[in-house]
Design a protein around this motif. Structure first.
Motif, PDB file in Angstrom:
ATOM      1  N   PRO A   1       4.178   5.965   9.599  1.00 38.74           N
ATOM      2  CA  PRO A   1       3.065   5.777   8.660  1.00 38.74           C
ATOM      3  C   PRO A   1       3.083   4.447   7.929  1.00 38.74           C
ATOM      4  O   PRO A   1       2.027   3.872   7.653  1.00 38.74           O
ATOM      5  CB  PRO A   1       3.233   6.956   7.684  1.00 38.74           C
ATOM      6  CG  PRO A   1       3.953   8.001   8.474  1.00 38.74           C
ATOM      7  CD  PRO A   1       4.881   7.237   9.370  1.00 38.74           C
ATOM      8  N   ALA A   2       4.261   3.925   7.619  1.00 35.35           N
ATOM      9  CA  ALA A   2       4.343   2.671   6.861  1.00 35.35           C
ATOM     10  C   ALA A   2       3.778   1.483   7.637  1.00 35.35           C
ATOM     11  O   ALA A   2       3.426   0.462   7.037  1.00 35.35           O
ATOM     12  CB  ALA A   2       5.794   2.390   6.476  1.00 35.35           C
ATOM     13  N   MET A   3       3.682   1.594   8.970  1.00 36.96           N
ATOM     14  CA  MET A   3       3.198   0.481   9.772  1.00 36.96           C
ATOM     15  C   MET A   3       1.730   0.178   9.520  1.00 36.96           C
ATOM     16  O   MET A   3       1.291  -0.967   9.677  1.00 36.96           O
ATOM     17  CB  MET A   3       3.415   0.767  11.261  1.00 36.96           C
ATOM     18  CG  MET A   3       4.847   0.670  11.726  1.00 36.96           C
ATOM     19  SD  MET A   3       5.551  -0.990  11.521  1.00 36.96           S
ATOM     20  CE  MET A   3       4.374  -1.978  12.434  1.00 36.96           C
ATOM     21  N   THR A   4       0.953   1.198   9.158  1.00 36.85           N
ATOM     22  CA  THR A   4      -0.488   0.990   8.985  1.00 36.85           C
ATOM     23  C   THR A   4      -0.953   1.359   7.584  1.00 36.85           C
ATOM     24  O   THR A   4      -2.134   1.625   7.368  1.00 36.85           O
ATOM     25  CB  THR A   4      -1.270   1.821  10.014  1.00 36.85           C
ATOM     26  OG1 THR A   4      -0.890   3.203   9.903  1.00 36.85           O
ATOM     27  CG2 THR A   4      -0.994   1.341  11.427  1.00 36.85           C
ATOM     28  N   ALA A   5      -0.036   1.390   6.629  1.00 39.50           N
ATOM     29  CA  ALA A   5      -0.400   1.781   5.267  1.00 39.50           C
ATOM     30  C   ALA A   5      -1.531   0.895   4.731  1.00 39.50           C
ATOM     31  O   ALA A   5      -1.438  -0.325   4.738  1.00 39.50           O
ATOM     32  CB  ALA A   5       0.816   1.674   4.348  1.00 39.50           C
ATOM     33  N   GLY A   6      -2.608   1.535   4.299  1.00 41.98           N
ATOM     34  CA  GLY A   6      -3.724   0.821   3.698  1.00 41.98           C
ATOM     35  C   GLY A   6      -4.708   0.213   4.671  1.00 41.98           C
ATOM     36  O   GLY A   6      -5.736  -0.332   4.256  1.00 41.98           O
TER      37      GLY A   6
ATOM     38  N   SER B   1       0.828  -1.204   0.000  1.00 42.18           N
ATOM     39  CA  SER B   1       0.000   0.000   0.000  1.00 42.18           C
ATOM     40  C   SER B   1       0.859   1.249   0.000  1.00 42.18           C
ATOM     41  O   SER B   1       1.993   1.255   0.516  1.00 42.18           O
ATOM     42  CB  SER B   1      -0.929   0.014   1.228  1.00 42.18           C
ATOM     43  OG  SER B   1      -1.868  -1.035   1.162  1.00 42.18           O
ATOM     44  N   ARG B   2       0.299   2.304  -0.535  1.00 47.00           N
ATOM     45  CA  ARG B   2       1.002   3.588  -0.565  1.00 47.00           C
ATOM     46  C   ARG B   2       1.021   4.195   0.829  1.00 47.00           C
ATOM     47  O   ARG B   2       0.007   4.258   1.508  1.00 47.00           O
ATOM     48  CB  ARG B   2       0.302   4.542  -1.538  1.00 47.00           C
ATOM     49  CG  ARG B   2       0.962   5.902  -1.655  1.00 47.00           C
ATOM     50  CD  ARG B   2       0.203   6.796  -2.624  1.00 47.00           C
ATOM     51  NE  ARG B   2       0.795   8.116  -2.706  1.00 47.00           N
ATOM     52  CZ  ARG B   2       0.304   9.113  -3.444  1.00 47.00           C
ATOM     53  NH1 ARG B   2      -0.807   8.900  -4.168  1.00 47.00           N
ATOM     54  NH2 ARG B   2       0.896  10.283  -3.467  1.00 47.00           N
ATOM     55  N   VAL B   3       2.191   4.633   1.242  1.00 48.02           N
ATOM     56  CA  VAL B   3       2.329   5.243   2.568  1.00 48.02           C
ATOM     57  C   VAL B   3       1.722   6.642   2.525  1.00 48.02           C
ATOM     58  O   VAL B   3       2.104   7.464   1.687  1.00 48.02           O
ATOM     59  CB  VAL B   3       3.802   5.327   2.989  1.00 48.02           C
ATOM     60  CG1 VAL B   3       3.940   6.012   4.344  1.00 48.02           C
ATOM     61  CG2 VAL B   3       4.408   3.930   3.032  1.00 48.02           C
ATOM     62  N   PRO B   4       0.756   6.943   3.403  1.00 45.06           N
ATOM     63  CA  PRO B   4       0.117   8.259   3.371  1.00 45.06           C
ATOM     64  C   PRO B   4       1.072   9.363   3.804  1.00 45.06           C
ATOM     65  O   PRO B   4       1.964   9.150   4.632  1.00 45.06           O
ATOM     66  CB  PRO B   4      -1.033   8.108   4.375  1.00 45.06           C
ATOM     67  CG  PRO B   4      -0.585   7.030   5.303  1.00 45.06           C
ATOM     68  CD  PRO B   4       0.228   6.087   4.466  1.00 45.06           C
TER      69      PRO B   4
END
Length: 357
Positions: A212-217, A71-74
């Protein structure tokens, strides 16, 4: 709130004993304190069971890991990348490293205190993790919510004592080392150690939430809505109470319910009372807090097992059917238990502090 807490504790304490009585077994060995006698016979290692549970874990976690990884990191705005790591964070890191050295060695001058190394390790960890969060975000639980943070310590002690009690019926872990403490001394020493569990998991969860990358998507998944929340609550309650009684009858088969039944019980109580649960955000498609809680507990679990490995007083495991391929003292598949345990931590925190978390 008090009714929910009292009912939850009554079910947790009473139902496994009911199961023991239904199985025609004496109750008194399960109430021994300190718990020293081992009387549950564990099933030997089984390849079919090991492979079956491995597939179950992979099927459950695999899609989530793949979704997060792809998923794209927000973008969450700019952060102050020049913020210094606080002095008390460095103090925590120093305390953790020094305690680690003392835990894994047997220095003659430290012999008197060798059995009391658990708490300094985790106090250092808490300072270090909160300092790391402060470095990343400019805030942390310890500074921004100090009363809540401090209240977690007594709540944590009571919380883990419940798991120690449930473990008496399955005996998946046991403590080894010098047994020179009176029941009062044992209770006090253990309570102090147990008090660091919830603060550690929740502080780690807060740190992971800053990445943010921990919960991407995971915040925009398809929503999960219940057509009849009250009826679902009764269904979850029946499963939880039956499972709690069942571990007193079939401990070798139902031992995983030690980690799942408390979560189901708390969730059922909240649903029947019309309160939010830790799963409520999934109705908007947000699974991030559940994922963060599970991973935070796994991170803490790796640290618990690592530091426990060469400690003088430590715990060891006896897990039915899958006791092989150890990482430290824990069999590899045993680490899967930390994932629902993270949800237990989040759930009991929401139950006890509904306005804080």
């Amino acid at each position: 709130l008090m009714i929910a807490i009292v009912l939850t504790l009554s079910f947790l304490i009473g139902l496994p004993l009911v199961g023991v009585l239904l199985a025609g077994q004496p109750v008194h060995p399960y109430l021994e304190f300190p718990p020293q006698t081992r009387f549950v016979q564990q099933a030997p290692f089984s390849w079919p069971m090991f492979l079956g549970l491995s597939v179950l874990v992979a099927v459950t976690l695999g899609p989530v890991v793949l979704h997060v990884a792809t998923s794209r990191v927000p973008e969450r705005g700019a952060t102050n990348t020049t913020r210094a790591f606080p002095w008390w964070g460095w103090l925590g890191a120093t305390l953790t490293v020094c305690s680690w050295v003392l835990v894994w060695n047997r220095l003659p001058w430290f012999a008197t205190f060798q059995t009391h190394t658990f708490t300094p390790l985790w106090v250092g960890y808490l300072l270090m993790i909160n300092g790391w969060t402060f470095r990343r975000t400019g805030s942390c639980m310890m500074l921004d919510r100090p009363r809540f943070f401090l209240a977690l310590f007594p709540a944590s002690a009571a919380f883990w004592w419940c798991f120690e009690y449930l473990n008496r019926f399955v005996q998946n872990w046991y403590y080894v080392g010098p047994q020179t403490l009176t029941p009062l001394e044992y209770g006090l020493h253990a309570t102090i150690s147990f008090s660091t569990v919830l603060p550690s998991v929740l502080s780690t969860m807060e740190l992971l939430a800053s990445i943010p990358a921990m919960t991407a998507g995971l915040e925009q998944l398809p929503p999960v809505r219940l057509s009849n929340r009250h009826r679902a609550g009764w269904g979850v309650l029946i499963v939880a109470t039956t499972g709690l009684a069942g571990i007193g009858i079939f401990p070798g088969l139902l031992f995983p319910l030690v980690w799942v039944a408390p979560l189901l019980l708390i969730t059922a109580m909240q649903m029947l009372a019309g309160r939010e649960t830790i799963f409520s955000r999934t109705e908007q498609g947000d699974w991030s807090s559940l994922w963060l809680a599970a991973i935070a507990a796994l991170v803490c679990g790796l640290c618990w097992e690592m530091w426990n490995w060469k400690s003088l007083v430590h715990w060891e495991y006896a897990i039915p059917s899958v006791h092989r391929f150890k990482l430290f003292e824990m069999p590899l598949l045993g680490y899967a238990g930390y994932l629902p345990f993270g949800l237990d931590c989040l759930s009991v925190t929401q139950l006890l502090f509904p306005r804080r978390y």
